[in-house]
Scaffold this motif. Structure first.
Motif, short mmCIF file in Angstrom:
data_model
loop_
_atom_site.label_atom_id
_atom_site.label_comp_id
_atom_site.label_asym_id
_atom_site.label_seq_id
_atom_site.Cartn_x
_atom_site.Cartn_y
_atom_site.Cartn_z
N GLN A 204 5.77 -1.89 3.09
CA GLN A 204 6.98 -1.55 3.83
C GLN A 204 7.26 -2.55 4.94
O GLN A 204 8.42 -2.83 5.26
CB GLN A 204 6.86 -0.14 4.40
N ALA A 205 6.20 -3.12 5.51
CA ALA A 205 6.39 -4.11 6.56
C ALA A 205 7.04 -5.38 6.02
O ALA A 205 7.79 -6.06 6.73
CB ALA A 205 5.05 -4.45 7.21
N THR A 206 6.78 -5.69 4.75
CA THR A 206 7.39 -6.89 4.17
C THR A 206 8.80 -6.63 3.66
O THR A 206 9.60 -7.56 3.56
CB THR A 206 6.53 -7.43 3.00
N ALA A 207 9.09 -5.38 3.31
CA ALA A 207 10.41 -5.03 2.77
C ALA A 207 10.83 -3.68 3.31
O ALA A 207 10.73 -2.65 2.62
CB ALA A 207 10.38 -5.02 1.24
N PRO A 208 11.30 -3.62 4.55
CA PRO A 208 11.63 -2.33 5.19
C PRO A 208 12.67 -1.52 4.44
O PRO A 208 12.68 -0.28 4.53
CB PRO A 208 12.14 -2.75 6.57
N ASP A 209 13.55 -2.19 3.70
CA ASP A 209 14.58 -1.47 2.94
C ASP A 209 14.13 -1.10 1.54
O ASP A 209 14.91 -0.55 0.76
CB ASP A 209 15.86 -2.32 2.87
N GLY A 210 12.89 -1.42 1.20
CA GLY A 210 12.36 -1.09 -0.12
C GLY A 210 12.53 -2.23 -1.11
O GLY A 210 13.19 -3.24 -0.85
N PHE A 211 11.91 -2.04 -2.27
CA PHE A 211 11.92 -3.06 -3.32
C PHE A 211 12.93 -2.69 -4.40
O PHE A 211 12.98 -1.54 -4.85
CB PHE A 211 10.53 -3.21 -3.93
N ASP A 212 13.70 -3.67 -4.82
CA ASP A 212 14.66 -3.44 -5.90
C ASP A 212 13.94 -3.24 -7.23
O ASP A 212 14.42 -2.50 -8.09
CB ASP A 212 15.61 -4.64 -6.01
N VAL A 213 12.80 -3.92 -7.39
CA VAL A 213 12.03 -3.83 -8.63
C VAL A 213 10.54 -3.79 -8.27
O VAL A 213 10.08 -4.53 -7.40
CB VAL A 213 12.30 -5.04 -9.55
N ILE A 214 9.81 -2.92 -8.94
CA ILE A 214 8.35 -2.93 -8.88
C ILE A 214 7.83 -3.18 -10.29
O ILE A 214 8.22 -2.47 -11.23
CB ILE A 214 7.79 -1.61 -8.33
N LEU A 215 6.98 -4.18 -10.43
CA LEU A 215 6.37 -4.50 -11.71
C LEU A 215 4.90 -4.13 -11.65
O LEU A 215 4.13 -4.71 -10.87
CB LEU A 215 6.52 -6.00 -12.01
N ASP A 216 4.51 -3.16 -12.47
CA ASP A 216 3.15 -2.62 -12.44
C ASP A 216 2.34 -3.14 -13.61
O ASP A 216 2.61 -2.82 -14.76
CB ASP A 216 3.18 -1.09 -12.49
N TYR A 217 1.29 -3.92 -13.30
CA TYR A 217 0.39 -4.44 -14.32
C TYR A 217 -1.03 -3.94 -14.13
O TYR A 217 -1.96 -4.52 -14.69
CB TYR A 217 0.43 -5.97 -14.30
N VAL A 218 -1.20 -2.86 -13.34
CA VAL A 218 -2.55 -2.38 -13.07
C VAL A 218 -2.67 -0.87 -13.15
O VAL A 218 -3.72 -0.34 -13.47
CB VAL A 218 -3.02 -2.89 -11.69
N GLY A 219 -1.60 -0.12 -12.88
CA GLY A 219 -1.63 1.33 -12.96
C GLY A 219 -2.17 1.97 -11.70
O GLY A 219 -2.40 1.32 -10.68
N GLY A 220 -2.40 3.30 -11.79
CA GLY A 220 -3.00 4.02 -10.67
C GLY A 220 -2.16 3.96 -9.42
O GLY A 220 -1.04 4.48 -9.37
N GLU A 221 -2.70 3.33 -8.38
CA GLU A 221 -2.06 3.25 -7.08
C GLU A 221 -0.66 2.66 -7.17
O GLU A 221 0.24 3.05 -6.42
CB GLU A 221 -2.92 2.41 -6.14
N ALA A 222 -0.46 1.71 -8.09
CA ALA A 222 0.84 1.06 -8.19
C ALA A 222 1.95 2.06 -8.51
O ALA A 222 3.06 1.96 -7.98
CB ALA A 222 0.79 -0.03 -9.26
N VAL A 223 1.65 3.03 -9.38
CA VAL A 223 2.64 4.04 -9.72
C VAL A 223 2.65 5.15 -8.68
O VAL A 223 3.71 5.67 -8.32
CB VAL A 223 2.37 4.60 -11.13
N ASP A 224 1.49 5.51 -8.16
CA ASP A 224 1.41 6.56 -7.14
C ASP A 224 2.28 6.24 -5.92
O ASP A 224 2.91 7.14 -5.35
CB ASP A 224 -0.04 6.74 -6.66
N THR A 225 2.30 4.98 -5.52
CA THR A 225 3.00 4.59 -4.29
C THR A 225 4.45 4.20 -4.52
O THR A 225 5.20 4.00 -3.56
CB THR A 225 2.28 3.41 -3.62
N ALA A 226 4.87 4.09 -5.77
CA ALA A 226 6.22 3.61 -6.06
C ALA A 226 7.33 4.42 -5.40
O ALA A 226 8.29 3.84 -4.87
CB ALA A 226 6.43 3.54 -7.58
#
Length: 308
Positions: A204-226
């Protein structure tokens, strides 16, 4: 021909070097003399039997889908290539049987393209599955120039390609990676952040307005936090977790062989817009160790087996 094969599902210990008949070809297939073959996480998951019911395996099976080599024989109707052409391929077939960890492999022409001329066979062998996965997930995400994208596992085989492709598309890229790989991720054009505890706050500190796209290549936390990290109207694409599609309205992608996409990757490599990182190269006799290296994870770039 020499080949690596297994007769039962299990650990890398079931892999052995043996002599097998050379492959036959159909009308739209060529035989490739293998110079190098890439190893991917899906290879050990198939070998261990995790994907039974999704992927059929005909035992004894030769593993491997990524290949770079030279066309040895051509089928009845294969005008795309000639004997002697240097090619690379994501040579996935409907049944795992005659794979790429062998001196020769039968390759459907729909899965291959001319090898990029500016890299060697070992680098080329590391491209197909990972490069196609990155290209196709970015396409499915709808990523556009000027958008901000978060790439999970940005230093890995798929993630490193995705970072470069997203940068090439004009996006701003943030990538998760261990601290030891931050300089590498920067060299690819992304802003690195560390995964693990505190990921949401760092992202969030790098993108306060959020991400337009999240690309998940690992699972788990990547989807949990999306849900906490997507911008309004943002989209997640995952290759590991169907929740991205079923719960978050994104995409769940299984990479497809595609000759045109592979040719596109070759062009980008030859234009120096896409670099290939090879982490380790093993000889065919030590292909089981290549599988073990991939299983351990945290590899920067690709693991490749040298055949000839």
């Amino acid at each position: 021909m020499r080949a690596i094969a297994y007769d039962e599902f299990g650990s890398a210990d079931v892999l052995s070097l043996r002599d097998l008949p050379e492959p036959h070809i159909g009308p739209d297939t060529v035989v490739v003399k293998v110079v190098a073959a890439g190893v991917n996480p899906v290879d050990y998951k198939v070998r261990e039997g995790y994907l039974q019911g999704l992927i059929d395996v005909d035992l004894p099976a030769v593993p491997g889908w990524d290949v770079a080599g030279v066309v040895e024989k051509v089928g009845l109707d294969t005008p795309e290539v000639e004997v002697g052409d240097e090619v690379f391929a994501y040579a996935r077939k409907d049944v795992v049987s005659g794979g790429t960890l062998a001196e020769y492999v039968a390759v459907p022409v729909r899965t291959l393209a001319k090898k990029p001329s500016t890299v060697g066979f070992e680098e080329a062998a590391g491209v197909p599955l990972a490069g196609l996965t990155a290209l196709q997930t970015i396409r499915r995400s709808g990523l556009a120039a000027g958008q901000t994208v978060l790439v999970h596992a940005a230093a890995g085989g798929v993630g490193s390609f995705a970072v470069q492709l997203a940068v090439h598309a004009g996006a701003r890229v943030v990538g998760t990676a261990s601290e030891r790989n931050h300089d590498y991720v920067r060299s690819l054009g992304a802003e690195p952040i560390t995964y693990g505890d505190g990921l949401v706050e760092r992202a969030q500190a790098t993108a306060p307005d959020g991400f337009d796209v999240i690309l998940d290549y690992v699972g788990g936390e990547a989807v949990d936090t999306a849900p906490d990290l997507l911008a309004d109207g943002g989209r997640i694409v995952s290759i590991t977790d169907a929740r991205a599609r079923d719960e978050l309205g994104g995409e769940y992608v299984w990479v497809r062989p595609d000759a045109d996409d592979l040719a596109r990757l070759a062009t980008l490599i030859d234009e120096d817009a896409l670099k290939v990182e090879v982490a380790e190269v093993f000889d065919l006799e030590h292909a089981a160790d290549a599988h073990r290296a991939v299983e351990r994870g945290h590899t920067r770039g690709k693991v490749v087996v040298r055949i000839a």
